[in-house]
Enzyme design. Structure first.
Site, PDB file in Angstrom:
ATOM      1  N   GLU A 162      -3.524   5.186  12.616  1.00 54.41           N
ATOM      2  CA  GLU A 162      -2.687   5.850  11.030  1.00 54.41           C
ATOM      3  C   GLU A 162      -3.647   6.095   9.956  1.00 54.41           C
ATOM      4  O   GLU A 162      -4.265   4.810  10.145  1.00 54.41           O
ATOM      5  CB  GLU A 162      -1.933   4.710  11.042  1.00 54.41           C
ATOM      6  CG  GLU A 162      -0.414   4.501   9.977  1.00 54.41           C
ATOM      7  CD  GLU A 162       0.361   3.234   9.929  1.00 54.41           C
ATOM      8  OE1 GLU A 162       0.676   2.839  10.798  1.00 54.41           O
ATOM      9  OE2 GLU A 162       0.601   3.140   8.804  1.00 54.41           O
ATOM     10  N   ASP A 193      -3.879   1.088  11.498  1.00 55.54           N
ATOM     11  CA  ASP A 193      -3.661   1.311  10.382  1.00 55.54           C
ATOM     12  C   ASP A 193      -5.122   1.267   9.444  1.00 55.54           C
ATOM     13  O   ASP A 193      -4.825   0.286   8.737  1.00 55.54           O
ATOM     14  CB  ASP A 193      -2.389   0.778   9.736  1.00 55.54           C
ATOM     15  CG  ASP A 193      -1.426   2.168   8.242  1.00 55.54           C
ATOM     16  OD1 ASP A 193      -2.496   2.598   7.934  1.00 55.54           O
ATOM     17  OD2 ASP A 193      -0.699   1.607   7.935  1.00 55.54           O
ATOM     18  N   ASP A 223       1.576   8.211   7.132  1.00 52.52           N
ATOM     19  CA  ASP A 223       1.950   7.359   7.069  1.00 52.52           C
ATOM     20  C   ASP A 223       2.188   7.256   5.431  1.00 52.52           C
ATOM     21  O   ASP A 223       3.136   9.093   5.013  1.00 52.52           O
ATOM     22  CB  ASP A 223       1.427   5.769   7.033  1.00 52.52           C
ATOM     23  CG  ASP A 223       2.203   4.842   5.998  1.00 52.52           C
ATOM     24  OD1 ASP A 223       3.580   5.289   5.564  1.00 52.52           O
ATOM     25  OD2 ASP A 223       2.075   4.231   5.745  1.00 52.52           O
ATOM     26  N   LYS A 266       6.202  -0.826  14.697  1.00 51.58           N
ATOM     27  CA  LYS A 266       5.605  -1.663  13.968  1.00 51.58           C
ATOM     28  C   LYS A 266       6.347  -2.278  13.407  1.00 51.58           C
ATOM     29  O   LYS A 266       7.030  -1.818  12.625  1.00 51.58           O
ATOM     30  CB  LYS A 266       4.942   0.097  13.194  1.00 51.58           C
ATOM     31  CG  LYS A 266       3.737  -1.050  12.512  1.00 51.58           C
ATOM     32  CD  LYS A 266       2.351   0.047  11.833  1.00 51.58           C
ATOM     33  CE  LYS A 266       2.896   0.158  10.117  1.00 51.58           C
ATOM     34  NZ  LYS A 266       1.869   0.466   9.439  1.00 51.58           N
ATOM     35  N   SER A 291       0.708  -1.399   0.090  1.00 47.66           N
ATOM     36  CA  SER A 291       0.025  -0.254   0.154  1.00 47.66           C
ATOM     37  C   SER A 291       1.171   1.593   0.111  1.00 47.66           C
ATOM     38  O   SER A 291       1.035   2.141   0.902  1.00 47.66           O
ATOM     39  CB  SER A 291      -1.236  -0.071   1.284  1.00 47.66           C
ATOM     40  OG  SER A 291      -0.199   0.372   2.081  1.00 47.66           O
ATOM     41  N   GLU A 297       2.091  -9.255   6.940  1.00 48.74           N
ATOM     42  CA  GLU A 297       2.718  -8.714   8.334  1.00 48.74           C
ATOM     43  C   GLU A 297       2.835 -10.593   9.811  1.00 48.74           C
ATOM     44  O   GLU A 297       2.495 -10.175  10.229  1.00 48.74           O
ATOM     45  CB  GLU A 297       2.054  -7.331   8.177  1.00 48.74           C
ATOM     46  CG  GLU A 297       2.278  -6.577   7.242  1.00 48.74           C
ATOM     47  CD  GLU A 297       2.552  -5.369   7.342  1.00 48.74           C
ATOM     48  OE1 GLU A 297       1.606  -4.940   8.532  1.00 48.74           O
ATOM     49  OE2 GLU A 297       2.824  -4.277   7.266  1.00 48.74           O
ATOM     50  N   LYS A 340       9.382   5.410   7.441  1.00 45.06           N
ATOM     51  CA  LYS A 340       9.975   3.718   6.987  1.00 45.06           C
ATOM     52  C   LYS A 340      11.237   4.289   5.835  1.00 45.06           C
ATOM     53  O   LYS A 340      11.004   4.959   5.086  1.00 45.06           O
ATOM     54  CB  LYS A 340       9.093   4.052   5.762  1.00 45.06           C
ATOM     55  CG  LYS A 340       6.979   3.162   6.386  1.00 45.06           C
ATOM     56  CD  LYS A 340       6.226   3.066   5.253  1.00 45.06           C
ATOM     57  CE  LYS A 340       5.395   1.962   6.042  1.00 45.06           C
ATOM     58  NZ  LYS A 340       3.997   2.332   5.075  1.00 45.06           N
ATOM     59  N   HIS A 359      -3.054  -6.186   2.400  1.00 42.31           N
ATOM     60  CA  HIS A 359      -1.844  -7.157   2.554  1.00 42.31           C
ATOM     61  C   HIS A 359      -2.680  -8.849   2.869  1.00 42.31           C
ATOM     62  O   HIS A 359      -2.429  -9.225   3.448  1.00 42.31           O
ATOM     63  CB  HIS A 359      -1.294  -6.759   4.612  1.00 42.31           C
ATOM     64  CG  HIS A 359      -1.295  -5.234   4.565  1.00 42.31           C
ATOM     65  ND1 HIS A 359      -0.377  -5.126   4.709  1.00 42.31           N
ATOM     66  CD2 HIS A 359      -0.226  -4.598   3.034  1.00 42.31           C
ATOM     67  CE1 HIS A 359       0.497  -3.336   4.366  1.00 42.31           C
ATOM     68  NE2 HIS A 359       0.391  -3.337   3.889  1.00 42.31           N
ATOM     69  N   GLU A 386      -4.596  -2.397   9.103  1.00 46.95           N
ATOM     70  CA  GLU A 386      -4.149  -2.838  10.122  1.00 46.95           C
ATOM     71  C   GLU A 386      -4.161  -2.733  11.789  1.00 46.95           C
ATOM     72  O   GLU A 386      -5.108  -1.845  11.960  1.00 46.95           O
ATOM     73  CB  GLU A 386      -3.015  -2.931  10.054  1.00 46.95           C
ATOM     74  CG  GLU A 386      -1.844  -2.420   8.649  1.00 46.95           C
ATOM     75  CD  GLU A 386      -0.083  -2.366   8.668  1.00 46.95           C
ATOM     76  OE1 GLU A 386       0.210  -1.409  10.089  1.00 46.95           O
ATOM     77  OE2 GLU A 386      -0.295  -1.700   8.112  1.00 46.95           O
ATOM     78  N   HIS A 434       8.468  -1.228   9.518  1.00 47.74           N
ATOM     79  CA  HIS A 434       8.695  -2.405   8.603  1.00 47.74           C
ATOM     80  C   HIS A 434       8.350  -1.672   7.401  1.00 47.74           C
ATOM     81  O   HIS A 434       7.108  -1.406   7.321  1.00 47.74           O
ATOM     82  CB  HIS A 434       8.443  -3.580   9.265  1.00 47.74           C
ATOM     83  CG  HIS A 434       6.634  -3.575   9.115  1.00 47.74           C
ATOM     84  ND1 HIS A 434       6.022  -4.904   8.719  1.00 47.74           N
ATOM     85  CD2 HIS A 434       5.513  -3.180   9.205  1.00 47.74           C
ATOM     86  CE1 HIS A 434       4.894  -4.657   9.720  1.00 47.74           C
ATOM     87  NE2 HIS A 434       4.696  -3.872   9.957  1.00 47.74           N
TER      88      HIS A 434
END
Ligand code: PGA
Ligand code: ZN
Length: 421
Positions: free
Chosen positions: A285, A244, A312, A388, A42, A209, A337, A157, A166, A365
């Site tokens: 997030e 997230d 993010d 994270k 993403s 993840e 990141k 994901h 998430e 990550h």
């Protein structure tokens, strides 16, 4: 101390999704260090460019051009430079590329060399990587981060219908990182049993993840499941929830489609207010799409003093976007990141800018990871207090958590331990 780079070499290896990525070695007269680059699914549209070959190999995903860039132009620019001067190394990389989004050489090529040089620098100086990063960040207070561990996966994901990407827990009340990760692992295993009992064995297949990807749709279902595991274990006072949304993933034509319903920004905000009220969510997030500045600012104005609002895709770890977000008061925390921006120095600059302005920083990550645990040392070196790295499952996720256990042990032995506060 001065230690010259004698050789720079890259190869193509595989990431945790089975896609190619870049691994780089930076050599000096006494040895070498390696680093591997992660990759998002993403990804934010404003991220630095990940160079892929887009031909028939690996269905377009091979990175041989990036590897060649390391082995030719980058190697030529770095050989002879002092590896212990990260700024000089990174400036050479930036000058060589010369584009705002690293589109000439590829951020994957550039970052692999930047990270490998950073690790080699620590090695030649005989200090742990987190200590060298601490030196670069002018920080000598090493803090073990609280993990934000992603227990249920959705969005890009996972193969389920959850729009929110998430569903994480943060053991903010734990007394050490080791205790925190134990709590997270116990919740994860308890959650697994509950999901099997309710949805059957196929529902505990894991997403990218490491979190489970049960066949859920409504946003409250995964939260209720997680909280029932937390309650059963007696951790309600120790653990908080973090989400997230990765909302760019369900935003189109000026609307957000959540569980099949089209919502305006303010309507989505009501959903979040409700989640905050009902479950006391600690961290939100990417609650809105990456350029939906107005809703970000309105949301932060409403909840910013009682919750963490993390950028993010909004910020892409880029100081230019962070400055804009500071002006707009769009969020109050940075998701960091390294591959979104492409060099260690720029990542440190982003973190420093965020923290100077009173924001929190969470090191992160990517959904496509490797066994490289660089970000564990980055989080401790920055002393930012949050990381994270997915579920406590899948070795590319646990590589980071395990490195943090080692670091905590080392700091404890020197009487220097600090856990996220
Ligand atoms: P990504 O997801 O690595 O696929 O971008 C992680 C995140 O959105 O935080
Ligand atoms: Zn995200």
């Amino acid at each position: 101390m001065v230690e010259k780079i004698s050789r720079v070499f890259a190869r193509q290896v595989l990431d945790s999704r089975g896609n190619p990525t870049v691994e780089c070695e930076v050599h000096t007269s006494s040895g070498f260090s390696r680093a591997m680059v992660p990759s998002g699914a993403s990804t934010g549209v404003h991220e630095a460019l990940e160079l892929r070959d887009n031909d028939h190999c690996f269905l377009g995903k091979s990175v041989t051009m990036a590897v060649t860039n390391v082995n030719t132009a980058i190697a030529k620019a770095l050989v002879g430079l002092d590896v212990t001067d990260q700024r000089v190394v990174d400036n050479a990389l930036l000058a060589l590329d010369g584009t705002p989004n690293k589109s000439r050489l590829g951020a994957n090529a550039i970052l692999s060399a930047s990270m490998a040089a950073c690790r080699e620098s620590a090695r030649v100086q005989g200090i742990p990587l987190h200590e060298f990063i601490g030196f670069l960040a002018a920080n000598d207070r090493f803090v073990l981060p609280c993990p934000a561990s992603n227990l249920i996966n959705g969005g890009a994901h996972a193969g389920n219908e959850l729009d929110i990407q998430e569903f994480m827990v943060m053991p903010l009340g734990a007394k050490s990182f080791a205790e925190g990760i134990q709590i997270v692992a116990e919740i994860y295993q308890t959650l697994k049993k509950k999901i099997v009992a309710k949805y059957g064995k196929q529902a505990v297949n894991v997403g990218d993840e490491g979190g489970f990807a049960p066949p859920l749709k409504e946003v409250r279902e995964p939260i209720e499941l997680i909280l029932s595991a937390v309650q059963e274990l007696g951790y309600s006072d120790v653990v908080r929830l973090a989400l997230d949304s990765a909302a760019s993933g369900f935003y189109a034509d000026e609307a957000y489609t959540l569980a099949g319903k089209r919502l305006s920004g303010p309507e989505l905000m009501e959903v979040y207010f409700d989640l905050k009220k009902t479950y006391d969510v600690y961290s939100f997030e990417d609650p809105f799409a990456e350029d939906d500045w107005l809703n970000w600012s309105d949301f932060t104005a409403e909840v910013g003093n009682v919750a963490q609002v993390v950028g993010d895709d909004l910020l892409v770890s880029n100081p230019v976007r962070i400055r804009k977000a500071l002006m707009e008061e769009a969020c109050n925390a940075l998701l960091l990141k390294v591959n979104q921006i492409g060099t260690v120095s720029e990542a440190l600059e982003a973190a420093s800018l965020a923290r100077k302005n009173g924001w929190k920083v969470m090191v992160s990550h990517r959904s496509g990871e490797t066994e490289d645990s660089f970000i564990a040392d980055l989080a401790v070196g920055l002393g930012c207090g949050q990381i994270k790295s997915g579920a406590p499952c899948r070795s590319e996720r646990t590589a980071k958590y395990n490195q943090l256990l080692r670091i905590e042990e080392g700091l404890e032995a020197r009487g220097q331990t600090n856990y996220f506060k």
